[in-house]
Design a protein around this motif. Structure first.
Motif, mmCIF file in Angstrom:
data_model
loop_
_atom_site.group_PDB
_atom_site.id
_atom_site.type_symbol
_atom_site.label_atom_id
_atom_site.label_comp_id
_atom_site.label_asym_id
_atom_site.label_seq_id
_atom_site.Cartn_x
_atom_site.Cartn_y
_atom_site.Cartn_z
ATOM 1 N N MET A 1 44.069 -80.694 49.335
ATOM 2 C CA MET A 1 43.415 -79.475 49.750
ATOM 3 C C MET A 1 42.382 -79.100 48.678
ATOM 4 N N ASN A 2 41.186 -78.761 49.105
ATOM 5 C CA ASN A 2 40.156 -78.435 48.126
ATOM 6 C C ASN A 2 40.249 -76.969 47.686
ATOM 7 N N ASN A 3 39.431 -76.618 46.727
ATOM 8 C CA ASN A 3 39.490 -75.269 46.158
ATOM 9 C C ASN A 3 39.115 -74.194 47.166
ATOM 10 N N GLU A 4 38.146 -74.478 48.038
ATOM 11 C CA GLU A 4 37.714 -73.478 49.015
ATOM 12 C C GLU A 4 38.823 -73.183 50.020
ATOM 13 N N ALA A 5 39.505 -74.211 50.480
ATOM 14 C CA ALA A 5 40.610 -74.020 51.426
ATOM 15 C C ALA A 5 41.754 -73.252 50.767
ATOM 16 N N THR A 6 42.035 -73.548 49.517
ATOM 17 C CA THR A 6 43.083 -72.831 48.799
ATOM 18 C C THR A 6 42.718 -71.361 48.644
ATOM 19 N N PHE A 7 41.460 -71.088 48.322
ATOM 20 C CA PHE A 7 41.004 -69.705 48.175
ATOM 21 C C PHE A 7 41.128 -68.951 49.495
ATOM 22 N N LEU A 8 40.704 -69.580 50.604
ATOM 23 C CA LEU A 8 40.795 -68.923 51.910
ATOM 24 C C LEU A 8 42.243 -68.657 52.305
ATOM 25 N N MET A 9 43.135 -69.594 51.967
ATOM 26 C CA MET A 9 44.546 -69.410 52.288
ATOM 27 C C MET A 9 45.127 -68.239 51.493
ATOM 28 N N LYS A 10 44.785 -68.155 50.226
ATOM 29 C CA LYS A 10 45.272 -67.046 49.399
ATOM 30 C C LYS A 10 44.695 -65.725 49.880
ATOM 31 N N LYS A 11 43.421 -65.724 50.250
ATOM 32 C CA LYS A 11 42.773 -64.509 50.741
ATOM 33 C C LYS A 11 43.417 -64.045 52.050
ATOM 34 N N SER A 12 43.682 -64.981 52.956
ATOM 35 C CA SER A 12 44.323 -64.644 54.227
ATOM 36 C C SER A 12 45.734 -64.107 54.009
ATOM 37 N N SER A 13 46.468 -64.712 53.106
ATOM 38 C CA SER A 13 47.832 -64.241 52.810
ATOM 39 C C SER A 13 47.804 -62.832 52.233
ATOM 40 N N PHE A 14 46.853 -62.567 51.357
ATOM 41 C CA PHE A 14 46.746 -61.235 50.767
ATOM 42 C C PHE A 14 46.378 -60.203 51.824
ATOM 43 N N LEU A 15 45.424 -60.525 52.706
ATOM 44 C CA LEU A 15 45.030 -59.588 53.762
ATOM 45 C C LEU A 15 46.184 -59.323 54.725
ATOM 46 N N PHE A 16 46.952 -60.354 55.037
ATOM 47 C CA PHE A 16 48.115 -60.172 55.906
ATOM 48 C C PHE A 16 49.132 -59.242 55.250
ATOM 49 N N PHE A 17 49.425 -59.497 53.969
ATOM 50 C CA PHE A 17 50.370 -58.646 53.250
ATOM 51 C C PHE A 17 49.871 -57.210 53.198
ATOM 52 N N LEU A 18 48.606 -57.009 52.890
ATOM 53 C CA LEU A 18 48.046 -55.663 52.782
ATOM 54 C C LEU A 18 48.106 -54.926 54.119
ATOM 55 N N THR A 19 47.792 -55.621 55.196
ATOM 56 C CA THR A 19 47.846 -55.003 56.521
ATOM 57 C C THR A 19 49.272 -54.588 56.872
ATOM 58 N N MET A 20 50.223 -55.469 56.665
ATOM 59 C CA MET A 20 51.616 -55.147 56.970
ATOM 60 C C MET A 20 52.128 -54.002 56.088
ATOM 61 N N PHE A 21 51.712 -53.994 54.839
ATOM 62 C CA PHE A 21 52.127 -52.934 53.928
ATOM 63 C C PHE A 21 51.586 -51.587 54.394
ATOM 64 N N LEU A 22 50.319 -51.537 54.768
ATOM 65 C CA LEU A 22 49.717 -50.275 55.205
ATOM 66 C C LEU A 22 50.325 -49.781 56.509
ATOM 67 N N ILE A 23 50.596 -50.674 57.439
ATOM 68 C CA ILE A 23 51.223 -50.261 58.699
ATOM 69 C C ILE A 23 52.633 -49.737 58.435
ATOM 70 N N GLY A 24 53.389 -50.432 57.610
ATOM 71 C CA GLY A 24 54.742 -49.984 57.278
ATOM 72 C C GLY A 24 54.751 -48.672 56.521
ATOM 73 N N THR A 25 53.811 -48.519 55.596
ATOM 74 C CA THR A 25 53.723 -47.279 54.835
ATOM 75 C C THR A 25 53.375 -46.119 55.744
ATOM 76 N N ASP A 26 52.453 -46.334 56.666
ATOM 77 C CA ASP A 26 52.063 -45.281 57.594
ATOM 78 C C ASP A 26 53.252 -44.826 58.430
ATOM 79 N N THR A 27 54.055 -45.769 58.879
ATOM 80 C CA THR A 27 55.233 -45.424 59.675
ATOM 81 C C THR A 27 56.221 -44.587 58.868
#
Length: 68
Positions: A1-27
């Motif tokens: 896996m190249n560096n760009e794919a690794t960066f996109l995977m980490k970015k997607s994981s962070f955005l997923f975590f942040l979205t779930m955290f904000l939805i849960g916090t709002d509830t």
């Protein structure tokens, strides 16, 4: 896996975590406010609970729009 794919995977994981955290916090922020809303606005408890019961419905419906 190249560096760009690794960066996109980490970015997607962070955005997923942040979205779930904000939805849960709002509830968890809305639910404790229900007794305060009932007292402050002199409304029945059933009406003050409407936002927390409708949130999952509107959230699920709204997820369909960006997913297309």
């Amino acid at each position: 896996m190249n560096n760009e794919a690794t960066f996109l995977m980490k970015k997607s994981s962070f955005l997923f975590f942040l979205t779930m955290f904000l939805i849960g916090t709002d509830t968890f922020l809305i639910s404790p406010l229900l007794p305060v809303l009932t007292e402050t606005y002199k409304i029945p408890a059933a009406i003050s609970g409407w936002p927390s019961s409708r949130w999952p419905h509107f959230s699920a419906a709204g997820q369909q729009v960006p997913g297309q």
